[in-house]
Write a protein that holds these residues in place. Sequence first.
Motif, PDB file in Angstrom:
ATOM      1  N   LEU A 144       0.833  -1.209   0.000  1.00  0.00           N
ATOM      2  CA  LEU A 144       0.000   0.000   0.000  1.00  0.00           C
ATOM      3  C   LEU A 144       0.861   1.250   0.000  1.00  0.00           C
ATOM      4  CD1 LEU A 144      -2.694   1.512   0.289  1.00  0.00           C
ATOM      5  CD2 LEU A 144      -2.536   1.146   2.772  1.00  0.00           C
ATOM      6  N   SER A 145       1.931   1.259   0.792  1.00  0.00           N
ATOM      7  CA  SER A 145       2.808   2.431   0.837  1.00  0.00           C
ATOM      8  C   SER A 145       3.475   2.667  -0.511  1.00  0.00           C
ATOM      9  CB  SER A 145       3.862   2.275   1.938  1.00  0.00           C
ATOM     10  OG  SER A 145       4.756   1.214   1.635  1.00  0.00           O
ATOM     11  N   ASN A 146       3.852   1.592  -1.197  1.00  0.00           N
ATOM     12  CA  ASN A 146       4.441   1.734  -2.536  1.00  0.00           C
ATOM     13  C   ASN A 146       3.418   2.286  -3.519  1.00  0.00           C
ATOM     14  OD1 ASN A 146       6.865   0.680  -1.601  1.00  0.00           O
ATOM     15  ND2 ASN A 146       6.377  -1.396  -2.244  1.00  0.00           N
ATOM     16  N   PHE A 147       2.182   1.809  -3.414  1.00  0.00           N
ATOM     17  CA  PHE A 147       1.117   2.301  -4.289  1.00  0.00           C
ATOM     18  C   PHE A 147       0.857   3.790  -4.069  1.00  0.00           C
ATOM     19  CE2 PHE A 147      -3.453   3.409  -4.128  1.00  0.00           C
ATOM     20  CZ  PHE A 147      -3.684   3.523  -5.488  1.00  0.00           C
ATOM     21  N   LEU A 148       0.733   4.204  -2.818  1.00  0.00           N
ATOM     22  CA  LEU A 148       0.446   5.607  -2.521  1.00  0.00           C
ATOM     23  C   LEU A 148       1.572   6.514  -2.997  1.00  0.00           C
ATOM     24  CD1 LEU A 148      -1.095   5.314   1.068  1.00  0.00           C
ATOM     25  CD2 LEU A 148      -2.309   5.772  -1.078  1.00  0.00           C
ATOM     26  N   THR A 149       2.806   6.077  -2.827  1.00  0.00           N
ATOM     27  CA  THR A 149       3.938   6.880  -3.277  1.00  0.00           C
ATOM     28  C   THR A 149       3.963   6.985  -4.792  1.00  0.00           C
ATOM     29  OG1 THR A 149       5.242   6.212  -1.350  1.00  0.00           O
ATOM     30  CG2 THR A 149       6.446   7.140  -3.209  1.00  0.00           C
ATOM     31  N   ALA A 150       3.790   5.838  -5.473  1.00  0.00           N
ATOM     32  CA  ALA A 150       3.785   5.836  -6.942  1.00  0.00           C
ATOM     33  C   ALA A 150       2.627   6.679  -7.473  1.00  0.00           C
ATOM     34  CB  ALA A 150       3.685   4.408  -7.466  1.00  0.00           C
ATOM     35  N   TYR A 151       1.474   6.567  -6.833  1.00  0.00           N
ATOM     36  CA  TYR A 151       0.306   7.370  -7.225  1.00  0.00           C
ATOM     37  C   TYR A 151       0.604   8.860  -7.084  1.00  0.00           C
ATOM     38  CZ  TYR A 151      -3.952  10.000  -6.316  1.00  0.00           C
ATOM     39  OH  TYR A 151      -4.910  10.987  -6.304  1.00  0.00           O
ATOM     40  N   PHE A 152       1.180   9.241  -5.946  1.00  0.00           N
ATOM     41  CA  PHE A 152       1.484  10.653  -5.684  1.00  0.00           C
ATOM     42  C   PHE A 152       2.481  11.194  -6.702  1.00  0.00           C
ATOM     43  CE2 PHE A 152       4.204  13.815  -3.568  1.00  0.00           C
ATOM     44  CZ  PHE A 152       3.256  14.789  -3.284  1.00  0.00           C
ATOM     45  N   LEU A 153       3.531  10.437  -6.985  1.00  0.00           N
ATOM     46  CA  LEU A 153       4.552  10.899  -7.924  1.00  0.00           C
ATOM     47  C   LEU A 153       3.997  11.015  -9.341  1.00  0.00           C
ATOM     48  CD1 LEU A 153       7.601   8.813  -6.658  1.00  0.00           C
ATOM     49  CD2 LEU A 153       7.242  11.269  -6.385  1.00  0.00           C
ATOM     50  N   TYR A 154       3.059  10.152  -9.693  1.00  0.00           N
ATOM     51  CA  TYR A 154       2.509  10.183 -11.046  1.00  0.00           C
ATOM     52  C   TYR A 154       1.673  11.443 -11.284  1.00  0.00           C
ATOM     53  CZ  TYR A 154       0.852   8.304 -15.480  1.00  0.00           C
ATOM     54  OH  TYR A 154       0.599   8.115 -16.806  1.00  0.00           O
ATOM     55  N   GLN A 155       1.185  12.053 -10.211  1.00  0.00           N
ATOM     56  CA  GLN A 155       0.394  13.271 -10.359  1.00  0.00           C
ATOM     57  C   GLN A 155       1.217  14.437 -10.910  1.00  0.00           C
ATOM     58  OE1 GLN A 155      -3.011  13.152  -9.663  1.00  0.00           O
ATOM     59  NE2 GLN A 155      -2.575  10.992  -9.310  1.00  0.00           N
ATOM     60  N   PHE A 156       2.553  14.330 -10.833  1.00  0.00           N
ATOM     61  CA  PHE A 156       3.415  15.403 -11.311  1.00  0.00           C
ATOM     62  C   PHE A 156       3.719  15.293 -12.804  1.00  0.00           C
ATOM     63  CE2 PHE A 156       4.294  15.243  -6.764  1.00  0.00           C
ATOM     64  CZ  PHE A 156       4.244  16.585  -6.436  1.00  0.00           C
ATOM     65  N   ASN A 157       3.112  14.311 -13.461  1.00  0.00           N
ATOM     66  CA  ASN A 157       3.338  14.144 -14.887  1.00  0.00           C
ATOM     67  C   ASN A 157       2.837  15.362 -15.657  1.00  0.00           C
ATOM     68  OD1 ASN A 157       3.922  12.696 -17.367  1.00  0.00           O
ATOM     69  ND2 ASN A 157       1.708  12.483 -17.589  1.00  0.00           N
ATOM     70  N   ARG A 158       3.708  15.969 -16.436  1.00  0.00           N
ATOM     71  CA  ARG A 158       3.351  17.148 -17.237  1.00  0.00           C
ATOM     72  C   ARG A 158       3.753  16.903 -18.693  1.00  0.00           C
ATOM     73  NH1 ARG A 158       1.055  17.585 -13.313  1.00  0.00           N
ATOM     74  NH2 ARG A 158       0.896  19.311 -11.836  1.00  0.00           N
ATOM     75  N   PRO A 159       2.865  16.349 -19.504  1.00  0.00           N
ATOM     76  CA  PRO A 159       3.212  16.041 -20.904  1.00  0.00           C
ATOM     77  C   PRO A 159       3.436  17.305 -21.725  1.00  0.00           C
ATOM     78  CG  PRO A 159       0.867  15.704 -20.518  1.00  0.00           C
ATOM     79  CD  PRO A 159       1.488  15.959 -19.173  1.00  0.00           C
ATOM     80  N   ARG A 160       4.272  17.181 -22.733  1.00  0.00           N
ATOM     81  CA  ARG A 160       4.544  18.302 -23.622  1.00  0.00           C
ATOM     82  C   ARG A 160       3.343  18.592 -24.514  1.00  0.00           C
ATOM     83  NH1 ARG A 160      10.649  16.685 -25.747  1.00  0.00           N
ATOM     84  NH2 ARG A 160      11.686  16.757 -23.691  1.00  0.00           N
ATOM     85  N   ARG A 161       3.301  19.810 -25.013  1.00  0.00           N
ATOM     86  CA  ARG A 161       2.199  20.197 -25.894  1.00  0.00           C
ATOM     87  C   ARG A 161       2.563  19.912 -27.354  1.00  0.00           C
ATOM     88  NH1 ARG A 161       1.681  24.801 -22.077  1.00  0.00           N
ATOM     89  NH2 ARG A 161      -0.015  24.217 -20.679  1.00  0.00           N
ATOM     90  N   ASN A 162       2.820  18.625 -27.611  1.00  0.00           N
ATOM     91  CA  ASN A 162       3.087  18.173 -28.977  1.00  0.00           C
ATOM     92  C   ASN A 162       2.340  16.870 -29.242  1.00  0.00           C
ATOM     93  OD1 ASN A 162       4.527  16.500 -27.278  1.00  0.00           O
ATOM     94  ND2 ASN A 162       6.348  16.400 -28.577  1.00  0.00           N
TER      95      ASN A 162
END
Length: 343
Positions: A144-162
Amino acid sequence: MFLEVITFILLIIFLVFYLRDPRSLIIGFLFNLFFCSFLILFVYLGFSSDHAIFRIIAAIPLFIIGFMLTFGIFALMIGLFLNARVLMRKEGRRFSNCLTLLAGLGILFSIVFLIVEPTRFLSPHFGPIFSGVFFIIVYFFFHLSNFLTAYFLYQFNRPRRNQDFIIVLGSGLINDKVPPLLASRINKAIDFYWKQAAVSFPPTIIFSGGQGPDENLPEAEAMQMYAVEKGIPTQHTIKEDRSVNTYQNMLFSKQIMDSRKEGKYNSIFTTNNFHLFRAGLYAKEAGLNSQGIGSKTAFYYWPNAMIREYIAIVVMGRKRHIKVVGVILGFSILLTTISFLFS
């Protein structure tokens, strides 16, 4: 020196995996390893210092950890009960809205179990069984701790505008209309569409969602009509109306994009932020090299949704979990049997 090297190596390993593809639970595991190593290094350097201020600063993490271990579990239990009350009042008394209540009851039962300690009334031969249950709980705690951390970090994904395509994942219609939850996903795609169009070229939006048994039209059609009403040109939209789950959303959308661009394209998907990480896992499973951006979710809805997401993550990896739990229980039963036979 040893701690500094270990912490630096763990940071490099985490960054390599994260930058290559953040859609994995291993990301959470690697970051947690790095964070623990960094925390140990931080405390060690602080208490090794001759300055009192550094020792005080180093003691702060220990104080926080101690406070959380002492009172955090009670605060979490009360928070889950309060959230369950608010959620059921606003969203109805459906079973899917009772997950925070069940989680709170689970914590309460665990506290009562530890206080009463019913194992003292049983034969000591059953000790390995209870130890096995304890190790299973520890296993899922770390998972669960690994899931919550991975989930939190994935929220910072900022794809390029291409991006050539934006996939909007369906979530069901209400009276054949787009409900607020689904509208937030479409609005996220619309917002990205206009921002990219202003700096480069307009992407094509794929509305992905089939027709449910209680719906008179496919989700994709209702989603497309909503977006067109918001000003998106029809020629910049595509309907994918066969999918009935997130995996099929990704798979069938990939087939459409492959047929139009021969596999050479950039794409992203939009969904609610609580669903973002799991959707990324399904995209990876479908062979789609696409990252996601999430729309905001009402705060009162988030805890229950996160519990549901974690259950779904466990189900996705059920074969591995069954093997781990089976080995632990099997070994515990074996030790218990041996204890009875040779007592």
